[in-house]
Design a protein around this motif. Sequence first.
Motif, PDB file in Angstrom:
ATOM      1  N   UNK A   1      14.001   9.424 -23.886  1.00 35.32           N
ATOM      2  CA  UNK A   1      14.877   8.718 -22.959  1.00 35.32           C
ATOM      3  C   UNK A   1      15.923   9.679 -22.390  1.00 35.32           C
ATOM      4  N   UNK A   2      16.069   9.638 -21.071  1.00 36.22           N
ATOM      5  CA  UNK A   2      17.032  10.478 -20.347  1.00 36.22           C
ATOM      6  C   UNK A   2      16.779  11.970 -20.568  1.00 36.22           C
ATOM      7  N   UNK A   3      15.518  12.323 -20.781  1.00 30.75           N
ATOM      8  CA  UNK A   3      15.196  13.716 -21.064  1.00 30.75           C
ATOM      9  C   UNK A   3      14.933  14.575 -19.844  1.00 30.75           C
ATOM     10  N   UNK A   4      14.831  13.974 -18.690  1.00 26.42           N
ATOM     11  CA  UNK A   4      14.540  14.697 -17.446  1.00 26.42           C
ATOM     12  C   UNK A   4      15.607  14.347 -16.418  1.00 26.42           C
ATOM     13  N   UNK A   5      15.900  15.271 -15.551  1.00 27.97           N
ATOM     14  CA  UNK A   5      16.817  14.974 -14.446  1.00 27.97           C
ATOM     15  C   UNK A   5      16.184  15.350 -13.120  1.00 27.97           C
ATOM     16  N   UNK A   6      16.383  14.478 -12.150  1.00 24.47           N
ATOM     17  CA  UNK A   6      16.143  14.806 -10.747  1.00 24.47           C
ATOM     18  C   UNK A   6      17.449  15.403 -10.239  1.00 24.47           C
ATOM     19  N   UNK A   7      17.413  16.657  -9.838  1.00 30.13           N
ATOM     20  CA  UNK A   7      18.620  17.319  -9.343  1.00 30.13           C
ATOM     21  C   UNK A   7      18.653  17.238  -7.824  1.00 30.13           C
ATOM     22  N   UNK A   8      19.841  16.982  -7.296  1.00 34.58           N
ATOM     23  CA  UNK A   8      20.046  16.873  -5.846  1.00 34.58           C
ATOM     24  C   UNK A   8      21.088  17.894  -5.428  1.00 34.58           C
ATOM     25  N   UNK A   9      20.765  18.634  -4.368  1.00 33.81           N
ATOM     26  CA  UNK A   9      21.633  19.690  -3.860  1.00 33.81           C
ATOM     27  C   UNK A   9      22.028  19.323  -2.422  1.00 33.81           C
ATOM     28  N   UNK A  10      23.310  19.123  -2.200  1.00 37.12           N
ATOM     29  CA  UNK A  10      23.799  18.732  -0.876  1.00 37.12           C
ATOM     30  C   UNK A  10      24.499  19.933  -0.264  1.00 37.12           C
ATOM     31  N   UNK A  11      23.909  20.464   0.801  1.00 36.68           N
ATOM     32  CA  UNK A  11      24.411  21.700   1.384  1.00 36.68           C
ATOM     33  C   UNK A  11      24.001  21.758   2.851  1.00 36.68           C
ATOM     34  N   UNK A  12      24.890  22.281   3.684  1.00 37.63           N
ATOM     35  CA  UNK A  12      24.616  22.476   5.116  1.00 37.63           C
ATOM     36  C   UNK A  12      24.138  21.191   5.789  1.00 37.63           C
ATOM     37  N   UNK A  13      24.668  20.063   5.354  1.00 30.51           N
ATOM     38  CA  UNK A  13      24.271  18.779   5.921  1.00 30.51           C
ATOM     39  C   UNK A  13      22.945  18.266   5.417  1.00 30.51           C
ATOM     40  N   UNK A  14      22.300  18.992   4.507  1.00 28.25           N
ATOM     41  CA  UNK A  14      20.983  18.632   3.984  1.00 28.25           C
ATOM     42  C   UNK A  14      21.098  18.012   2.599  1.00 28.25           C
ATOM     43  N   UNK A  15      20.132  17.179   2.262  1.00 23.47           N
ATOM     44  CA  UNK A  15      19.987  16.618   0.929  1.00 23.47           C
ATOM     45  C   UNK A  15      18.638  17.098   0.393  1.00 23.47           C
ATOM     46  N   UNK A  16      18.678  17.968  -0.616  1.00 17.68           N
ATOM     47  CA  UNK A  16      17.487  18.605  -1.152  1.00 17.68           C
ATOM     48  C   UNK A  16      17.313  18.152  -2.595  1.00 17.68           C
ATOM     49  N   UNK A  17      16.134  17.636  -2.935  1.00 17.90           N
ATOM     50  CA  UNK A  17      15.905  17.119  -4.273  1.00 17.90           C
ATOM     51  C   UNK A  17      14.747  17.790  -4.982  1.00 17.90           C
ATOM     52  N   UNK A  18      14.862  17.883  -6.302  1.00 19.81           N
ATOM     53  CA  UNK A  18      13.818  18.459  -7.163  1.00 19.81           C
ATOM     54  C   UNK A  18      13.523  17.419  -8.239  1.00 19.81           C
ATOM     55  N   UNK A  19      12.283  16.921  -8.292  1.00 12.44           N
ATOM     56  CA  UNK A  19      11.946  15.811  -9.184  1.00 12.44           C
ATOM     57  C   UNK A  19      11.788  16.225 -10.642  1.00 12.44           C
ATOM     58  N   UNK A  20      11.783  17.520 -10.922  1.00 14.42           N
ATOM     59  CA  UNK A  20      11.649  17.961 -12.302  1.00 14.42           C
ATOM     60  C   UNK A  20      10.279  17.646 -12.868  1.00 14.42           C
ATOM     61  N   UNK A  21      10.242  17.309 -14.160  1.00 10.66           N
ATOM     62  CA  UNK A  21       8.984  16.998 -14.849  1.00 10.66           C
ATOM     63  C   UNK A  21       8.910  15.480 -15.008  1.00 10.66           C
ATOM     64  N   UNK A  22       8.775  14.800 -13.884  1.00 10.86           N
ATOM     65  CA  UNK A  22       8.883  13.341 -13.847  1.00 10.86           C
ATOM     66  C   UNK A  22       7.686  12.685 -14.518  1.00 10.86           C
ATOM     67  N   UNK A  23       7.962  11.752 -15.433  1.00 16.20           N
ATOM     68  CA  UNK A  23       6.907  11.138 -16.246  1.00 16.20           C
ATOM     69  C   UNK A  23       6.683   9.656 -15.961  1.00 16.20           C
ATOM     70  N   UNK A  24       7.492   9.042 -15.140  1.00 20.46           N
ATOM     71  CA  UNK A  24       7.321   7.608 -14.914  1.00 20.46           C
ATOM     72  C   UNK A  24       7.724   7.246 -13.492  1.00 20.46           C
ATOM     73  N   UNK A  25       7.275   6.096 -13.056  1.00 20.60           N
ATOM     74  CA  UNK A  25       7.625   5.644 -11.714  1.00 20.60           C
ATOM     75  C   UNK A  25       9.107   5.286 -11.658  1.00 20.60           C
ATOM     76  N   UNK A  26       9.679   5.381 -10.482  1.00 20.45           N
ATOM     77  CA  UNK A  26      11.095   5.109 -10.294  1.00 20.45           C
ATOM     78  C   UNK A  26      11.311   3.649  -9.904  1.00 20.45           C
ATOM     79  N   UNK A  27      12.429   3.088 -10.340  1.00 21.29           N
ATOM     80  CA  UNK A  27      12.767   1.735  -9.919  1.00 21.29           C
ATOM     81  C   UNK A  27      13.856   1.790  -8.843  1.00 21.29           C
ATOM     82  N   UNK A  28      14.274   0.616  -8.380  1.00 17.45           N
ATOM     83  CA  UNK A  28      15.224   0.572  -7.274  1.00 17.45           C
ATOM     84  C   UNK A  28      16.543   1.264  -7.613  1.00 17.45           C
ATOM     85  N   UNK A  29      16.956   1.192  -8.887  1.00 13.65           N
ATOM     86  CA  UNK A  29      18.213   1.828  -9.257  1.00 13.65           C
ATOM     87  C   UNK A  29      18.122   3.353  -9.131  1.00 13.65           C
TER      88      UNK A  29
END
Length: 265
Positions: A149-177
């Motif tokens: 539980x809570x072992x992975x993070x999706x990291x988000x980098x906000x720079x130069x007006x951009x939103x850049x995301x890295x899903x990491x080692x994602x193991x399950x589907x995402x919910x609305x939250x």
Amino acid sequence: MPAFRLIASFLALMLMPIAAAPAQEQRPSTCMAIAETLPHVQFASFRLAAAEGEVSITYAGHSTYIIETPAGVTIATDYSGVYGANFTPRVVTMNRAHSSHYTLSPDPAIEYVLTGWNPDGGPVKHSLMVDDVYIRNVTTDIRGGEMGKDGNSIFIFEVAGLCIGHLGHLHHELDDSHYAAIGRLDVVMVPIDGGLTLSIESMSEIARRLSSSIILPMHRFSTPISAFASRMGENFDVQFHEGRTLLVSLGSFPQRPTIIVLEGV
């Protein structure tokens, strides 16, 4: 640029707990969603005010991308010390799925080491400015069950007006939250191994829902790019890029959402 349904949030981030770490601070995100009832509204003035310069994104290997901001901040994602180790990044992010995604002995010269998990248990929360880039995370579980539980993070980098995301080692589907906490991602880095993380079907569904302009595959192993692209659907173009580095800016997005495959992926 595609129309986005997501707007910037001050309140949601102000309520977010912050983990103790150097230079951690709270600030409003220009990527985070707070309302589904305003389908075409975003605080464009914030985006445009920050939209200066190009961001360099280089594929180093496995799940490691090197991001360099206009101010020269270097970030290595899912850093193990193997990929992208020919120089010292200023910031590294890690996830603990396998030793190829983290290291317990990072170079002491690395200024910010951001783990996707909390060694003391529970979720970890990162929220910090490093010169011109704001870095935050959204935790997910890993391998299922309480141990992950809570072992992975999706990291988000906000720079130069951009939103850049890295899903990491994602193991399950995402919910609305999760989607609300992530917000808009202009560029997203997606594992497409099809087994060690999520299935290709599930990962493509997540990538579609994030509505990013640029999708950068990673963690591919033997999965054919066509297997991922076909599940993304006809609304997504595919571009095989010459070289390992892509330069992106707010004004340089492709006209259609595009899967860009950098050399080495």
